[in-house]
Design an enzyme around this catalytic site. Structure first.
Site, PDB file in Angstrom:
ATOM      1  N   CYS A  91      -5.376   6.029  -3.789  1.00 32.80           N
ATOM      2  CA  CYS A  91      -4.638   4.761  -3.734  1.00 32.80           C
ATOM      3  C   CYS A  91      -3.237   5.021  -4.266  1.00 32.80           C
ATOM      4  O   CYS A  91      -3.067   5.375  -5.433  1.00 32.80           O
ATOM      5  CB  CYS A  91      -5.348   3.695  -4.561  1.00 32.80           C
ATOM      6  SG  CYS A  91      -4.438   2.135  -4.650  1.00 32.80           S
ATOM      7  N   GLY A  92      -2.234   4.849  -3.409  1.00 32.80           N
ATOM      8  CA  GLY A  92      -0.862   5.181  -3.789  1.00 32.80           C
ATOM      9  C   GLY A  92      -0.298   4.301  -4.880  1.00 32.80           C
ATOM     10  O   GLY A  92       0.272   4.790  -5.866  1.00 32.80           O
ATOM     11  N   THR A  93      -0.431   2.973  -4.731  1.00 30.23           N
ATOM     12  CA  THR A  93       0.070   2.095  -5.787  1.00 30.23           C
ATOM     13  C   THR A  93      -0.762   2.270  -7.057  1.00 30.23           C
ATOM     14  O   THR A  93      -0.268   2.056  -8.163  1.00 30.23           O
ATOM     15  CB  THR A  93       0.037   0.617  -5.348  1.00 30.23           C
ATOM     16  OG1 THR A  93      -1.283   0.283  -4.895  1.00 30.23           O
ATOM     17  CG2 THR A  93       1.040   0.347  -4.238  1.00 30.23           C
TER      18      THR A  93
ATOM     19  N   CYS B 124       0.861  -1.183   0.000  1.00 27.99           N
ATOM     20  CA  CYS B 124       0.000   0.000   0.000  1.00 27.99           C
ATOM     21  C   CYS B 124       0.897   1.232   0.000  1.00 27.99           C
ATOM     22  O   CYS B 124       1.635   1.470   0.970  1.00 27.99           O
ATOM     23  CB  CYS B 124      -0.912  -0.007   1.223  1.00 27.99           C
ATOM     24  SG  CYS B 124      -1.945   1.460   1.386  1.00 27.99           S
TER      25      CYS B 124
END
Length: 265
Positions: free
Chosen positions: A207-209, A72
């Site tokens: 959402c980082g990814t 994450c």
């Protein structure tokens, strides 16, 4: 139990200092309860900060459904900010997560920059001509909205379409996260993104990814590093080096990581 609440562009997390390793990582129902917004604390995920030989700390991450998950990005940035709050690090971190070692830096303005894993070239998603797939520590399906269809992100059914793709046979059995992208008229402007996250089974504010995957995929549509991404919860930036064979290295995710409050439960 003492907990801390952090958020990175609206992607929120329960964080626990578990250096004494007293939290039962097999108690998935307990994690799901803590992440429940009506009966527990409420979060998109839960993280444990643990000791790990050779690193500043270890990141142990669970989805809101209570189960361990893949990397994450926003969670990693928030855990770095938490480590600084605890005095474990100053402005640089070297930690390990489920997808391997990571470096991070905390800037003077509070921005946390996280180095992501190297990423292989984008693959056709097999679901539509405007779709690609990338693994940025977590699996991500990216769908570029077709202007000819007349859709904008504001009126797009992220939950409905995201749910269908997340459970498509092409991604059996683990499933995938799904990102919907509106291509800006000027590729140097922020790229609007909305994400359906597996494990949360709903749209999250960021959402980082996911935005990392979108930025890399956007490089095939005129975007040049660094790319700014406009998630529902705020602005993130991704920088990278793209190689002739389509691989990506020196991938860095940057944005805010904010401590909201702490409490006892």
């Amino acid at each position: 139990m003492t907990f801390h609440k952090y958020q990175g562009t609206g992607n929120d997390f329960v964080i626990i200092d578990d250096r004494a390793e007293q939290f039962d990582t097999t108690d998935h129902a307990r994690v799901a309860f803590l992440c429940n917004r009506r009966f527990g604390i409420g979060a998109d995920g839960l993280m444990l900060l643990r000791n790990r030989a050779g690193y500043d700390f270890e990141m142990v991450y669970f989805n809101a459904d209570g189960h361990p998950s893949s990397m994450c990005g926003n969670g990693g940035r928030c855990l770095v900010a938490f480590a600084k709050f605890l005095g474990i690090i100053t402005n640089k971190a070297h930690f390990v997560a489920v997808d391997g070692p990571h470096e991070a830096r905390v800037e003077a303005d509070g921005t946390v920059r996280l180095k992501m894993i190297d990423v292989a070239a984008a693959q056709p998603a097999g679901v539509g001509e405007h779709d690609v797939f990338l693994h940025t520590g977590s699996p991500h399906h990216i769908h570029f909205l077709d202007p000819e269809e007349g859709h904008t992100l504001a009126d797009f059914d992220v939950y409905g379409h995201g749910h269908d793709i997340r459970y498509d046979q092409a991604y059996d059995p683990a499933g995938t996260n799904v990102n919907f992208v509106e291509v800006p008229a000027d590729p140097t402007h922020p790229w609007p993104v909305r994400t359906y996250e597996r494990g949360v089974e709903a749209e999250t504010l960021s959402c980082g990814t996911g935005v990392t995957a979108v930025a890399l995929a956007a490089s095939m549509r005129g975007a040049v590093s660094p790319v700014q991404l406009q998630a529902a919860g705020g602005l993130l930036e991704v920088s990278f080096e793209k190689h002739p064979d389509g691989r990506f290295t020196e991938v860095w995710l940057s944005g805010p990581a904010v401590r909201v409050f702490e409490g006892n439960i």
